[in-house]
Design a protein around this motif. Sequence first.
Motif, short mmCIF file in Angstrom:
data_model
loop_
_atom_site.label_atom_id
_atom_site.label_comp_id
_atom_site.label_asym_id
_atom_site.label_seq_id
_atom_site.Cartn_x
_atom_site.Cartn_y
_atom_site.Cartn_z
N SER A 18 7.92 -9.44 8.80
CA SER A 18 9.22 -9.56 9.45
C SER A 18 10.29 -9.11 8.48
O SER A 18 10.25 -9.46 7.31
CB SER A 18 9.48 -11.01 9.88
N THR A 19 11.22 -8.33 8.99
CA THR A 19 12.28 -7.81 8.13
C THR A 19 13.24 -8.91 7.75
O THR A 19 13.64 -9.73 8.57
CB THR A 19 13.04 -6.70 8.88
N PRO A 371 10.19 -3.57 -0.42
CA PRO A 371 8.83 -3.54 0.10
C PRO A 371 8.70 -3.96 1.56
O PRO A 371 8.01 -3.31 2.34
CB PRO A 371 8.09 -4.53 -0.82
N VAL A 372 9.38 -5.04 1.96
CA VAL A 372 9.26 -5.49 3.34
C VAL A 372 9.78 -4.43 4.30
O VAL A 372 9.17 -4.13 5.33
CB VAL A 372 10.02 -6.82 3.55
N ALA A 373 10.92 -3.83 3.96
CA ALA A 373 11.48 -2.78 4.81
C ALA A 373 10.58 -1.56 4.82
O ALA A 373 10.40 -0.91 5.86
CB ALA A 373 12.88 -2.42 4.32
N GLU A 374 10.01 -1.20 3.67
CA GLU A 374 9.14 -0.04 3.60
C GLU A 374 7.86 -0.28 4.41
O GLU A 374 7.37 0.63 5.09
CB GLU A 374 8.78 0.27 2.15
N LEU A 375 7.33 -1.49 4.37
CA LEU A 375 6.15 -1.79 5.17
C LEU A 375 6.46 -1.66 6.66
O LEU A 375 5.65 -1.11 7.42
CB LEU A 375 5.65 -3.20 4.85
N ALA A 393 4.80 7.77 2.81
CA ALA A 393 5.59 6.58 2.48
C ALA A 393 4.72 5.50 1.85
O ALA A 393 5.15 4.81 0.92
CB ALA A 393 6.28 6.06 3.74
N ALA A 394 3.50 5.34 2.35
CA ALA A 394 2.61 4.33 1.80
C ALA A 394 2.20 4.68 0.37
O ALA A 394 2.12 3.80 -0.50
CB ALA A 394 1.37 4.19 2.68
N ALA A 407 1.07 -3.34 0.02
CA ALA A 407 1.27 -1.89 -0.01
C ALA A 407 -0.06 -1.17 0.12
O ALA A 407 -0.17 -0.15 0.83
CB ALA A 407 1.97 -1.50 -1.31
N TRP A 408 -1.09 -1.69 -0.54
CA TRP A 408 -2.41 -1.07 -0.47
C TRP A 408 -3.04 -1.27 0.91
O TRP A 408 -3.75 -0.39 1.41
CB TRP A 408 -3.31 -1.62 -1.57
N VAL A 409 -2.79 -2.43 1.52
CA VAL A 409 -3.27 -2.65 2.89
C VAL A 409 -2.62 -1.63 3.83
O VAL A 409 -3.29 -1.03 4.68
CB VAL A 409 -2.96 -4.08 3.37
N ALA A 410 -1.32 -1.42 3.67
CA ALA A 410 -0.62 -0.45 4.52
C ALA A 410 -1.18 0.95 4.33
O ALA A 410 -1.37 1.70 5.31
CB ALA A 410 0.88 -0.46 4.20
#
Length: 630
Positions: A18-19, A371-375, A393-394, A407-410
């Motif tokens: 959640s952002t 990070p949250v926004a990038e995810l 992006a990931a 980040a790695w999960v994404a």
Amino acid sequence: MSRLGRNALVISAMDDVSTTRPNLALIVALLAGLSLPAVAQEPPAPKPDQSPSAATAKAGDDQTAPLTFGLAGPYLAARMATVENDYRAAARYFVQAVAHDRGDRYLQDNALVALVSAGNIPRAVELAQQMTQDGDRTELSDILLRAQLAHQGDWTGLIQLIDTARSDDDSQRNLIEDMVQAWALMGAGRASDALAEFERLSQIDGVGPMVRYHLALARGMVGDYESAQELLADPATGGHLLGVTARAQILSQLEQNDKAVDMLNQLQGIEAEPQIVALRDRLETGETIPFDVVKSPADGISQAFLTFATALASNPDPEPLSLIHARIAAWLSPEMPEARLMVAQLLQDRQQFDLAEPEFEALRQMGQMRPVAELSRIDALSRADRRAEAEKAALALTAAYPDLPQAWVALGDVLRQQEKFAQAVPAYDKSLALMQDGPDQSRWFPLYARGIALERSGQFDRAEADLQAAIKIKPDQASLLNYLGYSWIDRNQHLEKGLELIQKAVELSPNDGYILDSLAWAYFRLGRFDEAVAPMEQAVGSMAADPVVNDHLGDIYWMVGRTREAEIQWQRALSLEPGDSGDVDPDRLRAKLDRGLDAVMAEERAAGETKDLPPPQTEAGARTDPKTTD
């Protein structure tokens, strides 16, 4: 691609992210006293006795849609672009329409909305100035003229403009204009008047916390750190990200770094906010942090617009004005990352990725990649089928934050969605290595996702171990149970146990068409054709446009002797153009329609061909529970 392959592209951990948003209590309080400019809406149709030309002649008065010769094309193109949130095209066409009818306020206001939404505020200011000169002012044009004076630092001119407007019509007074004036008084060197105005506004019912936040900023600007700290200590006033940052800086100015560090350490999810972590690290070294949350009155006005943008965006049906206010905030303070982030996220929500990307790039260049926004951005790009951009992006996120497991999960998710299953496995390996000392609840999804990638890349022994480990952590996740259960049945292993897992998945998610499809096909595989009918009919009922389930229902009908109904289902599957998805062979469908399923299967056996049972697919049930994944 098999059903399993299609499923493997769908699931994502990003439903858990959640952002970060400002304090909700502050937003609710703000809305209670909000007065907003009236942006042009869909105009009424011409009256029955009024021609389009006559309607246009009165458009400046009754907001009727302009449809005169030479104007209809740009107007209709602009409306279509607006519906699609294509702000650049909408701006271009509305400006063309305004050139045909310069006095039409409906066209002018829509042109302003489109120009600002597209980020072309200087051109919007030019139009607003022209409208004022022509006597065609609107509330939005007034806002832009005030923002222009703040952008120029013309505080005296801004105060005079507001005072003149109020002397003409004091009923148009609203909260944001009052706050703009208070900050303008600060800019004009009238700090006492500015503080008094903020004090007055803070007494208005429903908006006290928001105004007191700005009062704290103003007091901080004049060096009254004790009063500012006292105001920000109230969670309703300073409990949002900018408020916490401002309070930490003020505590440092008061030589209370230890107290600031303690405050930051009490924040939940601090590791996902790198700028807060960096601030804490600086405080721990004993560095005196300057107070720079607001460096000028323009920054204060920018934050006022940002707060209004956040309030408007928090509605269940977000207001178009949210993007306008956020754009103005970012224009006034281009170095304020929160404003750029709000613009980027609002554009992303409207699927305007090309406009959002410069904002995200600006954040990266400022060292403010969140990070949250990038995810969230990576997930949005993936869902919009812009997977190459999502992968880029990931990769950037893992490079910037190599110790962030999400980040790695994404990255693994994006690779898997592109069917790069073998490449996805090392990404999940990295995420799980980083999570090895973390809570089990944070590990079940990457185990599940890695299990899918391993299974799809032909490494079932490892996949089975991952899926079983994930089930041990989360035994009631329907899509997970379904995946392992069907994988066993597909391989003719643990047949009864596999069926039990699928049956439990159906109990947990009884309306998931994909899981019902899996149950029916498990019965089919086990030769229990009569039992397969009901769940497959349910699956078709919820997924009538899916060629896979229609094909499967046809096969089941055939096996229970309902041959005419089987042919209808195969014809239905063929009409849904299954060749586009790759999940159903249209030639095989035609063969079944021509010769029947028994003949087709006999031909396949004679040719040494083995048709694998289509593996499981779950879509609705594959979304992870935000309460259980970090």
